[in-house]
Design an enzyme around this catalytic site. Structure first.
Site, PDB file in Angstrom:
ATOM      1  N   GLU B  60     -16.866 -14.716   5.329  1.00 48.75           N
ATOM      2  CA  GLU B  60     -16.116 -13.462   6.039  1.00 48.75           C
ATOM      3  C   GLU B  60     -17.153 -12.265   6.453  1.00 48.75           C
ATOM      4  O   GLU B  60     -16.957 -11.706   7.693  1.00 48.75           O
ATOM      5  CB  GLU B  60     -15.142 -12.996   5.336  1.00 48.75           C
ATOM      6  N   HIS B 129      -2.994 -14.252  -2.987  1.00 47.68           N
ATOM      7  CA  HIS B 129      -2.716 -14.746  -1.338  1.00 47.68           C
ATOM      8  C   HIS B 129      -1.403 -14.222  -0.931  1.00 47.68           C
ATOM      9  O   HIS B 129      -0.714 -15.066  -0.223  1.00 47.68           O
ATOM     10  CB  HIS B 129      -2.548 -16.153  -1.436  1.00 47.68           C
TER      11      HIS B 129
HETATM   12  C1  LIG Z   1     -13.382 -15.246   0.463  1.00 43.39           C
HETATM   13  C2  LIG Z   1     -12.496 -16.591   0.780  1.00 43.39           C
HETATM   14  N1  LIG Z   1     -12.479 -17.073   2.042  1.00 43.39           N
HETATM   15  C3  LIG Z   1     -11.865 -18.133   2.264  1.00 43.39           C
HETATM   16  C4  LIG Z   1     -10.917 -18.791   1.178  1.00 43.39           C
HETATM   17  C5  LIG Z   1     -10.047 -19.942   1.702  1.00 43.39           C
HETATM   18  N2  LIG Z   1     -10.501 -21.276   0.808  1.00 43.39           N
HETATM   19  C6  LIG Z   1      -9.949 -21.500  -0.176  1.00 43.39           C
HETATM   20  S1  LIG Z   1     -10.619 -22.709  -0.515  1.00 43.39           S
HETATM   21  C7  LIG Z   1     -11.650 -22.880   0.618  1.00 43.39           C
HETATM   22  C8  LIG Z   1     -12.822 -24.136   0.512  1.00 43.39           C
HETATM   23  C9  LIG Z   1     -13.654 -23.908  -0.517  1.00 43.39           C
HETATM   24  O1  LIG Z   1     -14.536 -25.020  -0.292  1.00 43.39           O
HETATM   25  P1  LIG Z   1     -15.712 -25.566  -1.496  1.00 43.39           P
HETATM   26  O2  LIG Z   1     -16.202 -24.311  -1.929  1.00 43.39           O
HETATM   27  O3  LIG Z   1     -16.560 -26.706  -1.147  1.00 43.39           O
HETATM   28  O4  LIG Z   1     -14.537 -25.773  -2.565  1.00 43.39           O
HETATM   29  P2  LIG Z   1     -13.613 -27.079  -2.806  1.00 43.39           P
HETATM   30  O5  LIG Z   1     -12.353 -26.594  -2.490  1.00 43.39           O
HETATM   31  O6  LIG Z   1     -14.176 -27.955  -1.991  1.00 43.39           O
HETATM   32  O7  LIG Z   1     -13.658 -27.431  -4.172  1.00 43.39           O
HETATM   33  C10 LIG Z   1     -11.603 -21.917   1.519  1.00 43.39           C
HETATM   34  C11 LIG Z   1     -12.279 -21.809   2.705  1.00 43.39           C
HETATM   35  C12 LIG Z   1     -10.806 -18.015   0.072  1.00 43.39           C
HETATM   36  N3  LIG Z   1      -9.980 -18.446  -0.788  1.00 43.39           N
HETATM   37  N4  LIG Z   1     -11.795 -17.017  -0.193  1.00 43.39           N
END
Ligand SMILES: Cc1ncc(C[n+]2csc(CCOP(=O)(O)OP(=O)(O)O)c2C)c(N)n1
Ligand SMILES: Cc1ncc(C[n+]2csc(CCOP(=O)(O)OP(=O)(O)O)c2C)c(N)n1
Ligand SMILES: [Mg+2]
Ligand SMILES: [Mg+2]
Lengths: 341, 336, 341, 336
Positions: B60, B129
């Site tokens: 972000e 959220h």
């Molecule tokens: C600061 C922030 N930005 C965006 C999100 C939305 N978000 C939730 S999970 C996710 C993907 C995360 O991917 P990864 O770290 O690979 O973990 P996985 O879900 O694959 O376990 C995103 C973008 C968030 N929760 N927090």
């Protein structure tokens, strides 16, 4: 094994600790736990599909070996900080299916009382700090819990679990740097499941080998097959030993895969054809079952029995949970502040 | 007139502005190939290609900062923050960098940047959220702040935000994405900032609402028994339409704000303070804020519904205010 | 050379562009500019000492070669994003001493009208974006200005200048990753002056070679002697060529040193004995003067004349600035919003 | 009684709490070897050593996050944010993580974390280093917020913050660090949260002030001509002392808040709204907020002095309020 983070122990909490110790001591339990996670995650997807649960959920089918490997290689008084994709980690650490499903279904027996939901699990009796829903936030928090051990002179360690996508956020960078410069007893475990939400890692991250990033903080790293529970276990054991010896943090990249979409509504249409199938060929639960058969720990029938037992147990749990009281209006108010509200 | 869902109205607004102005670009997490977690950018990648429509890493600070840099050098970026809470890791770029760019360039540069963020409760996403969080932004000099209350206002405010020379944050109540509304898109539907909208007319009280509470307030009024109200959709908080509120209060003599926020630190305090201070002689009773309690947003449909002020609750509080000329207690003052 | 960020040109702005071009085209001017920076920074410290200026300031004596090297290797329509330690960079890019001292002294002729102060310089006529006082904030902003060039299909590039301490903040990580994955035409220049405030780099950063971090984003990197203006110039030229060719970002670590403390009040007592002296032996201004003598561009007398001219010019500037009107109350209100306030 | 500067009082408070409780640790940028950019940790490294007193990299998210993790596992970290604006890069850890830890652990964990941040105008640091920014924090459930108004309250609030089981942010007006105050340190000087202090007594108006404006309000009252006032140092904004304000307004019938913030979104709106709503029948005139204008904090001593409400200005506004029973315009409403 007693810990300053532990208040009065409730029955459920004691249960979590025994579940944890059982897993540490018995490979059959380890297998059973992987089965439990798989079945529960599948069931959760169904429950959402049936409209029984509001909001969202992030399941971890395919990643069971990482969770169980971490739990098997650490102690209940160690600290684990993971993410919204935390059901598997929670169960592996010992959180009971009652407490987990209770939370997801908004019941007072939920591990945080039913007012947090799927993304917010917690059980201090087995060292599970609240799972946070902000990407990257848990990484420096894990470093901080390792700071506690360092300052108090205990040999407890911390494990920080996060995804591949999380290696692009500032908190990752700052948390790893701080842990390195302070030589904190923390293990960073990146579950590289190839996707952050709907984006494949190669579209957001310009390197393939995430260990390169650890080098930027002079943190030693290892890459491990995340589908092999014993491999995960031993890499964590090595890192834990280093941490307990005061040798500082380790970065571990576990190569794994999530079978389901990112969250409840995601059908994962963005995946290349065949990718899921090729990962299913190395399913961590099946692989471990085969290994236990090969080394004579269990036979086919034993494996089948475990699946059946876990299936029955899950349905019984679900029945208990659905019959238990929902979180109440008062619950909204009573845990806002420790000093009373 | 097309009946559009709010998310479709937003996608349409962005699309039209991108057609109109080749410097408009848009980026955010999973907004290109996946067309947005809430489908607010459907069709954009296909239409405008990957140079102007981009997925970002989970960064972000990185992509908001990039939007600031792009804005001051000639683009008009529209960036999506998936849940407004995620601004917490990058607030600096919005309030300390973007909002000061014009000032810090001696007035020579503009930062025409639109930050869109979904917000609010009602979908069971839990405490990290489900907030509205106008408070992180309200009061930042140099920044503008709009809140959509449905498809029509989302469309009009998004287009105005993209055209605005200053950085604008547009909050989109997530619970409204799927609701349809009839309206005529086009130039006439662009909504100017700082202009509230009178959605119902009445004599006894002025109700000021925003975002998700606009519908709640309108429902409350339709259930009102023995009183009638002006209902104002404030639409933008920076700037906010003092005139429409003052004129209405001059007629009704009473002001009630209905907000989704927790009581403390919400935008209602700003409106109420202004009126209590500057329109004191117009008042024939106390000003009143109707809000959520000072707690985290609870998980679970029932609790979440209790958290958010409901129409019957709003109607009941206002009835009591009017009949007693006293501000009744909040529901939780009895409960606890 | 015209740019969409340029509004009406004032006299002072035109002056900035000519000053910039003079520096690009004439090595003697390059030397004179380094002298100008050194003298002005010393004078600023005095002015603060005399109580003529409120607040704080961060001077760059010892780092002149980095600023002048960057300015010499880029075009006035390129974009530069630097920090609160920005006097040298601003002068090198062409900002006039009047506009700079005017800003520091709160005068309307200041480059942002005298209401920003020492930490906040800006001149869009030579591509200097507002210098920001938040560590790391400028790094993704620089990436974004490079995005503009990429989207609009221009061959303008951006340069992001920041310190060694800034490589530990999240904005660094996120900005570099984004620039890499989007292949943006941006050059990241880390002025490694060994200190972030009062902390030596080895106490906050567990690696010595910051280029290792660039590898974590697959960004090519070079390390350069920051005391040698020609070396800086040529490394930037190479990186600029890559960027203009669409080959993406480069990371450059310039090894340098700040002679003064971190800010006005800092006496830099934390520095090991002898460290400053050993750096003074490789003073960038003197080194460059010697080089110009050696290659016959200037003689001793020419060097002396430049110092004398710059000294006189600075005093004249200061007199003009002190006689010019202060920022007024109205100035507080008129530039808060582009849409009028 | 020692005459301590505010920064010395803070260092003393931390030192005493570290003596008292071995789980108290402190870290931040340059707070150990250099003893703090504002000398608020003088002597701590020498006394407690590098395990408990640490310098950090420039990583606000990293070390605030570490403080959260340390707090929930048994330490009581005291972390310094050098300028409150820097919270903008790490707000998440305070308001979305720390403030929710108790809730998200089902009430089992506490996060006894103290975040100290210098704030405010008056020293010529320019717009990115001179704000108060309570608005980023005010309203966050689970968080406490205190603001020091001098050496004595800084000492008492810092000690209370360190002992508190919840996360607390203590704002320290930077312009006051060098001012000395006479007071007796010790247990009796610990200041409870949610308890304001009546610093002057009067009949005509209740003045609520905070931080740097406490001194300004007291000076204004001493210059008052023909009226007298209660002056309340609110000391904490979360929780805030409704009782002391309500009781005073019940006597005086008038409320004025004096804040350092820009008008919009400041804490004054919260106090004023509450009183206008709940104490309406006690009021004999309009409530009034005295604030800075909605602009960035300007650089330069003169402009900065104009930005902050001065004592003569406060006195003048209140005189006019009392004599006319109308809220006079803000100074900038004439100026522009
Ligand atoms: C600061 C922030 N930005 C965006 C999100 C939305 N978000 C939730 S999970 C996710 C993907 C995360 O991917 P990864 O770290 O690979 O973990 P996985 O879900 O694959 O376990 C995103 C973008 C968030 N929760 N927090
Ligand atoms: C986010 C943030 N944290 C802390 C500071 C305070 N601060 C200003 S300059 C500085 C040191 C920066 O060091 P470095 O990046 O090496 O640059 P240098 O000052 O040496 O040029 C610090 C900590 C800040 N301005 N912003
Ligand atoms: Mg992933
Ligand atoms: Mg440095």
């Amino acid at each position: 094994m007693s810990s300053p983070v532990l208040p009065e122990e409730t029955e459920v909490q004691l249960d979590a600790v025994s579940r944890r110790l059982a897993l540490t001591n018995d490979v059959a339990v380890r297998f059973a736990r992987m089965v439990e996670i798989r079945l529960l995650e599948d069931r959760v997807i169904d429950l959402f599909g049936e409209g029984l649960i509001p909001g969202t959920t992030h399941t971890c089918q395919g990643q069971e070996a990482v969770a169980v490997g971490i739990a098997g290689a650490t102690r209940p008084d160690d600290v684990v900080v993971c993410t919204y994709r935390g059901h598997g980690m929670a169960l592996a650490l010992g959180v009971t299916p009652d407490a987990l499903l209770g939370e997801i279904l908004g019941r007072q027996i939920g591990c945080m009382g039913g007012i947090g939901g799927s993304m917010h699990l917690s059980d201090s009796s087995v060292g599970l700090l609240p799972t946070m829903a902000i990407v990257g936030a848990g990484i420096p928090i894990a470093a901080g819990s390792a700071l506690t051990a360092q300052v108090l002179g205990s040999d407890r360690i911390s494990v920080s679990v996060f995804g591949d996508g999380s290696t692009n956020i500032g908190g990752f960078h700052e948390g790893l740097n701080l842990a390195a410069i302070w030589r904190l007893p923390v293990i960073f475990v990146c579950e590289n499941n190839l996707y952050g939400e709907y984006s494949r890692i190669d579209r957001t991250t310009p390197i393939e080998d995430l260990a390169l990033r650890a080098a930027g903080y002079a943190i030693p790293s290892e890459t491990v097959d995340g589908q092999d529970v014993d491999a995960v276990l031993s890499v964590i054991e090595r890192a834990a030993a280093r941490a307990r010896e005061g040798e500082g943090p380790t970065f571990i990249e576990a190569k794994t895969y999530r079978y389901a979409g990112h969250s409840r509504s995601d059908k994962a249409a963005y995946r290349p054809a065949g990718e899921l199938d090729s990962w299913l060929e190395r399913d961590p639960v099946r692989l471990y079952g085969e290994k236990l058969i090969a080394n004579g720990t269990l036979d086919e029938e034993g494996i089948e029995r475990i699946w059946a037992e876990q299936r029955d147990a899950l349905e019984a749990t679900l029945e208990r949970v659905l019959a238990s009281p929902r979180a109440s209006t008062a619950d909204m108010f009573t845990r806002v502040q420790a000093s009373g509200s | 007139m097309p009946k559009l869902r709010m998310n479709q109205a937003i996608a349409l607004a962005i699309r039209e502005e991108m057609e109109r102005d080749p410097t408009v670009v848009t980026f955010g997490e999973d907004i290109a190939e996946a067309e947005g977690p809430f489908k607010t950018s459907e069709g954009l990648l296909e239409r405008f290609g990957p140079l102007r429509v981009r997925d970002t890493p989970i960064s972000e600070t990185g992509f908001l900062g990039a939007a600031v840099g792009a804005a001051v050098t000639g683009l008009r970026p529209v960036v999506e923050i998936m849940f407004v809470e995620f601004l917490g890791v990058a607030l600096d770029q919005v309030v300390t960098e973007a909002a000061m760019m014009h000032y810090l360039s001696g007035g020579r540069l503009n930062a025409p940047l639109t930050v869109r963020a979904s917000c609010g409760s009602g979908l069971g996403f839990g405490c990290q959220h489900s907030q509205t969080l106008e408070r992180w932004l309200l009061g930042t000099p140099g920044l503008k702040l709009a809140v959509a209350s449905g498809a029509r206002s989302a469309y009009g405010l998004t287009k105005a935000a993209i055209r605005d020379p200053d950085p604008v944050v547009v909050l989109e109540p997530r619970a409204l994405y799927g609701r349809r509304e009839d309206f005529e898109p086009g130039e006439d539907a662009v909504l100017p900032f700082g202009v509230g909208e009178l959605l119902a007319n009445g004599d006894d009280v002025t109700i000021v609402a925003l975002g998700q509470t606009v519908g709640i307030a309108l429902n409350a009024v339709s259930e009102a028994n023995g009183w009638s109200a002006d209902v104002i959709d404030l639409r933008t908080l920076m700037p906010w339409d003092r005139g429409i509120v003052e004129r209405s209060v001059a007629r009704t003599g009473r002001l009630v704000t209905v907000e989704e926020n927790q009581l403390t630190g919400g935008w209602g305090g700003e409106i109420v303070s202004h009126v209590a201070s500057r329109c004191y002689s117009d008042l024939r009773g106390p000003v009143m804020r109707i809000t959520a309690p000072d707690v985290h947003v609870p998980y679970g449909s029932e609790l979440e519904a209790e958290y958010l002020p409901s129409s019957p609750y709003v109607a009941k509080q206002i009835s009591e205010l009017i009949s007693t000329d006293k501000v009744p207690g909040h529901w939780w003052e009895d409960t606890r």
